[in-house]
Every structure is written in structure tokens, then in C-alpha cells.
Enzyme design. Structure first.
Site, mmCIF file in Angstrom:
data_model
loop_
_atom_site.group_PDB
_atom_site.id
_atom_site.type_symbol
_atom_site.label_atom_id
_atom_site.label_comp_id
_atom_site.label_asym_id
_atom_site.label_seq_id
_atom_site.Cartn_x
_atom_site.Cartn_y
_atom_site.Cartn_z
ATOM 1 N N LYS A 1 0.851 -1.195 0.000
ATOM 2 C CA LYS A 1 0.000 0.000 0.000
ATOM 3 C C LYS A 1 0.882 1.239 0.000
ATOM 4 C CE LYS A 1 -2.450 1.794 3.697
ATOM 5 N NZ LYS A 1 -2.430 3.268 3.648
ATOM 6 N N LYS B 1 -7.649 8.141 -1.056
ATOM 7 C CA LYS B 1 -8.871 8.654 -0.415
ATOM 8 C C LYS B 1 -9.403 9.882 -1.156
ATOM 9 C CE LYS B 1 -7.847 6.852 4.208
ATOM 10 N NZ LYS B 1 -6.457 6.397 4.119
HETATM 11 O O1 C5P Z 1 1.464 1.145 10.830
HETATM 12 P P1 C5P Z 1 0.049 0.692 10.795
HETATM 13 O O2 C5P Z 1 -0.100 -0.808 10.693
HETATM 14 O O3 C5P Z 1 -0.784 1.292 11.886
HETATM 15 O O4 C5P Z 1 -0.487 1.268 9.403
HETATM 16 C C1 C5P Z 1 -1.822 1.165 9.021
HETATM 17 C C2 C5P Z 1 -2.029 1.797 7.669
HETATM 18 O O5 C5P Z 1 -3.419 1.819 7.360
HETATM 19 C C3 C5P Z 1 -1.565 3.236 7.566
HETATM 20 O O6 C5P Z 1 -1.134 3.450 6.214
HETATM 21 C C4 C5P Z 1 -2.812 4.029 7.852
HETATM 22 O O7 C5P Z 1 -2.804 5.293 7.243
HETATM 23 C C5 C5P Z 1 -3.879 3.149 7.204
HETATM 24 N N1 C5P Z 1 -5.221 3.331 7.738
HETATM 25 C C6 C5P Z 1 -5.535 3.132 9.068
HETATM 26 N N2 C5P Z 1 -6.811 3.307 9.510
HETATM 27 C C7 C5P Z 1 -7.772 3.665 8.648
HETATM 28 C C8 C5P Z 1 -7.473 3.870 7.308
HETATM 29 C C9 C5P Z 1 -6.171 3.679 6.878
HETATM 30 O O8 C5P Z 1 -4.675 2.788 9.873
HETATM 31 N N3 C5P Z 1 -9.000 3.806 9.078
#
Ligand code: C5P
Length: 229
Positions: free
Chosen positions: A33, A63
Site C-alpha cells: 500500500k 482517499k
Molecule cells: O502502521 P500501521 O499498521 O498502523 O499502518 C496502518 C495503515 O493503514 C496506515 O497506512 C494508515 O494510514 C492506514 N489506515 C488506518 N486506519 C484507517 C485507514 C487507513 O490505519 N481507518
């Protein structure tokens, strides 16, 4: 062996660091991603490199939210990158415009329902209808799917109830907010383990820091792969 159900969020600032993570992970990871934070750091070039040269699948987390004509044009342009997943906000007119823009491509449009960083007070400040956040999230997911979204982004806590929607039949559910048992939560609050998120109906899980911030990235990825195997 890689497993497409695990998507690694490359939340590093630029293409150089993105490639370092991808090199360290090698064939353990097949899906990445790339988000807004890397847009000015070569995010689209990284998408091209990972897809074209290394055969990885790409989730571009933009988004998008704008008037229909602009969303349609933006999606049409981005689909030239042969993306696998692309996010837009789940408002019906945005989702419909994205559906027009992706015509002829294999890109799946995933809708964001309500950002997990927002609580009820934020929704009040944004003048969003009264009611329970979970119910509003579910209603927005249903509308986005009815409007032609190929799937939705959801927290693991929402995955099971969205999976139960008739509108979600055959659609994708992708969940961030996933943490292996015992891992640092960072700023995530409503989390589940990788296997729990999949058991609750997610098709793909997105994991960032527990992998790319680990000393041994490959071992961290392999521990998650073992958990979901
Ligand atoms: O490092 P981590 O596992 O927390 O990363 C989660 C990813 O998913 C990040 O790129 C974050 O921006 C994205 N994300 C999230 N929650 C959401 C939407 C997207 O954590 N509701």
C-alpha cells in the site's frame, strides 16, 4: 511464501526507503500500500517500479474526494498505473464517478466509510447526522457498495457486521488496524490480530509499522504469515 491477503503499508517518506523495505522483504510480501504521505516522495514512481519490475500488487491509498468530474478524471489517470486497489471516500456520487473513471481497467475501487480517527464529537463538528458511529459506518458502507464500490476499508471491529450486509456479497473488505498479539499498538485503538480480522470477514489486512519499523522486517512479516496460514 507470500500471501496476497497481507498488504504491507509503505508509510515511509520516499521511493528510496520504499525500495529498501521492499528489498528487505523480498518474496515474503506480494502486495504493498502506497499512501498520500509518499506522493511527493515518488509514490507513483514506486508503484510503477514495484508493479512493473518486481511483479508486486499495488494498493494506492489516495482517499479521493471531489466533484464527480474531477474524481472521474483522477481515477482515469491513476488507472494507467495498473493499480490493483484505489481508495475514494464512500459518498455515493464520489463512488459512482470513480466507477466511470475506472472503466476498462482492472483496478478495484475501495470506499472509505468514516475515518477511524473521528469520534462522535468530530462528527458533530462536521455536522454529520446524529447516531451511533458504528451504525453510520454500516449505512455508509451499504451505500458505497450499492453505488458500485468493489469493496470497503473497515476497522476489524466493523468487518463482521459489514460482511453480513447483503450488499457486501462478493465485495472486498480490507482492514487496517491489525496488530500481531503482543505487538506495540502505536496510535491504533480498535485493533485485532491478523487471523482474527480475516476470521471476521476481511479479505485483506493492512499492516505497516509492525513490519517496516521492525529490526528484522522479514521475520516480522513471516510471523504474521504464519499466524494467518
Ligand atoms: O502502521 P500501521 O499498521 O498502523 O499502518 C496502518 C495503515 O493503514 C496506515 O497506512 C494508515 O494510514 C492506514 N489506515 C488506518 N486506519 C484507517 C485507514 C487507513 O490505519 N481507518
Amino acid at each position: 511464501m507470500a500471501d496476497d491477503r497481507l498488504i504491507v503499508a509503505l508509510d515511509v517518506p520516499n521511493i528510496v526507503q520504499g525500495l529498501q523495505v521492499a528489498d528487505a522483504l523480498g518474496d515474503a510480501i506480494s502486495f504493498y500500500k502506497i499512501g498520500l504521505g509518499m506522493l511527493t516522495g515518488g509514490g507513483l514512481a514506486l508503484a510503477n517500479e514495484l508493479k512493473g519490475e518486481r511483479g508486486k500488487r499495488i494498493f494506492l491509498d489516495m482517499k479521493l474526494f471531489d466533484i464527480g468530474a474531477t474524481v472521474e478524471a483522477a481515477v482515469r489517470g491513476l488507472c494507467q498505473y495498473d493499480l490493483d486497489f484505489l481508495t475514494v471516500h464512500g459518498d455515493p456520487q464520489v463512488v459512482r464517478a470513480a466507477g466511470e473513471g475506472k472503466r476498462g481497467s482492472n483496478t478495484k475501487i475501495l470506499a472509505v466509510t468514516i475515518l477511524t480517527s473521528l469520534d462522535r464529537a468530530d462528527l458533530d463538528a462536521n455536522m454529520i447526522v446524529a447516531g451511533d458511529i458504528a451504525e453510520i459506518t454500516l449505512a455508509r458502507a451499504a451505500r458505497a457498495l450499492e453505488s458500485g464500490a468493489d469493496g470497503v476499508i473497515a476497522s476489524p471491529q466493523e468487518a463482521a457486521m459489514i460482511r453480513a450486509l447483503p450488499q457486501a456479497k462478493g465485495k472486498l473488505i480490507v482492514t487496517p488496524g491489525v496488530r500481531p498479539a503482543g505487538a506495540d499498538l502505536d496510535d491504533q485503538k480498535r485493533i485485532a490480530t491478523p487471523s482474527q480480522a480475516l476470521a471476521d470477514g476481511a479479505d485483506h489486512i493492512v499492516v505497516g509499522r509492525p513490519i517496516w519499523a521492525a529490526k528484522d522486517m522479514r521475520a516480522a512479516a513471516q510471523a504474521i504469515l504464519a499466524d494467518i496460514a
